[in-house]
Design a protein around this motif. Structure first.
Motif, PDB file in Angstrom:
ATOM      1  N   VAL A  62      12.442 -37.112 -32.942  1.00  0.00           N
ATOM      2  CA  VAL A  62      12.939 -37.873 -31.806  1.00  0.00           C
ATOM      3  C   VAL A  62      13.833 -36.999 -30.940  1.00  0.00           C
ATOM      4  O   VAL A  62      14.775 -36.374 -31.443  1.00  0.00           O
ATOM      5  N   THR A  64      16.398 -37.152 -27.726  1.00  0.00           N
ATOM      6  CA  THR A  64      17.186 -38.092 -26.937  1.00  0.00           C
ATOM      7  C   THR A  64      17.882 -37.340 -25.818  1.00  0.00           C
ATOM      8  O   THR A  64      18.680 -36.438 -26.072  1.00  0.00           O
ATOM      9  N   GLN A  72      19.475 -43.148 -21.175  1.00  0.00           N
ATOM     10  CA  GLN A  72      18.787 -42.297 -22.145  1.00  0.00           C
ATOM     11  C   GLN A  72      17.277 -42.301 -21.938  1.00  0.00           C
ATOM     12  O   GLN A  72      16.682 -43.319 -21.574  1.00  0.00           O
ATOM     13  N   ILE A  74      14.248 -41.463 -24.398  1.00  0.00           N
ATOM     14  CA  ILE A  74      13.989 -41.244 -25.821  1.00  0.00           C
ATOM     15  C   ILE A  74      12.518 -40.905 -26.000  1.00  0.00           C
ATOM     16  O   ILE A  74      11.629 -41.700 -25.664  1.00  0.00           O
TER      17      ILE A  74
END
Length: 219
Positions: A62, A64, A72, A74
């Protein structure tokens, strides 16, 4: 610059929310911290992006990306197909085509076509965000910044607006007025310029070269 081709899904969490389902995409991470997500269409336009300043945190699969407002992007990575980094160095910036460069040179040499008493301060006047094509003084001694284009469009007006905002912070120059000059000015660009107090001048290339009548049309 880092180029990553990956199968991924993307979620944006901020003032609104947006989701891109799983697909193979190009992730473009620039030295300024920006990140943009591209598909194999849409020309230069990204599917989603985060402008600098922002930070990238990579944890397992992941990514971010967080900007200063707390929004954000993601990115959930399923598979990385390519990952490479390249040092591009300092970019010299956009070089004007021959017509624009020549228009600038001709107008700088013939400031009187804008009015009696007009005088040149400098061509390519440097600022922190790039050079102003022409900085000059009008008959009353006021400072005027001129942006020259072959074809005047909204982007050129926006560019001149940024220059004016910066130049007007300089107490030795302020107040600084603006002139948007081009061989052809699009109607939308003219409306935007006039709304911002920027004058528009249509340049006649042949007239500036002395081939025809040397009157400019000031609107």
């Amino acid at each position: 610059m880092r180029l990553v081709i990956a199968r991924c899904s993307v979620d944006y969490a901020g003032r609104l929310s947006a989701h891109l389902p799983s697909a193979t995409r190009l992730l473009l991470i620039k030295a300024d911290g920006s990140l943009s997500v591209h598909a194999d269409d849409r020309a230069y336009k990204p599917l989603n992006w985060m402008s600098p300043p922002c930070s990238l945190k990579e944890t397992d699969d992941v990514w971010t990306v967080t900007n200063k407002a707390g929004e954000q992007l993601i990115i959930t990575i399923e598979e990385i197909l390519h990952d490479s980094s390249h040092e591009l160095g300092v970019d010299p910036g956009l070089i004007k085509d021959g017509v624009e460069a020549h228009l600038q040179e001709l107008l700088a040499d013939r400031m009187e076509v804008l009015g009696e008493g007009w005088s040149l301060i400098r061509r390519e006047y440097p600022t922190a965000i790039g050079p102003v094509d022409i900085l000059c003084r009008d008959a009353a001694g006021g400072t005027v910044a001129i942006e020259i284009k072959r074809r005047g469009e909204i982007d050129g007006v926006e560019q001149l607006t940024r220059y004016l905002e910066l130049l007007n912070r300089d107490s030795l120059l302020a107040p600084v007025k603006g002139i948007f000059a081009a061989q052809e000015i699009k109607p939308q660009a003219r409306v935007l310029a006039l709304d911002r107090g920027i004058d528009c001048v249509v340049l006649d290339y042949d007239a500036l070269r002395g081939i025809e009548d040397d009157k400019l049309r000031l609107f």
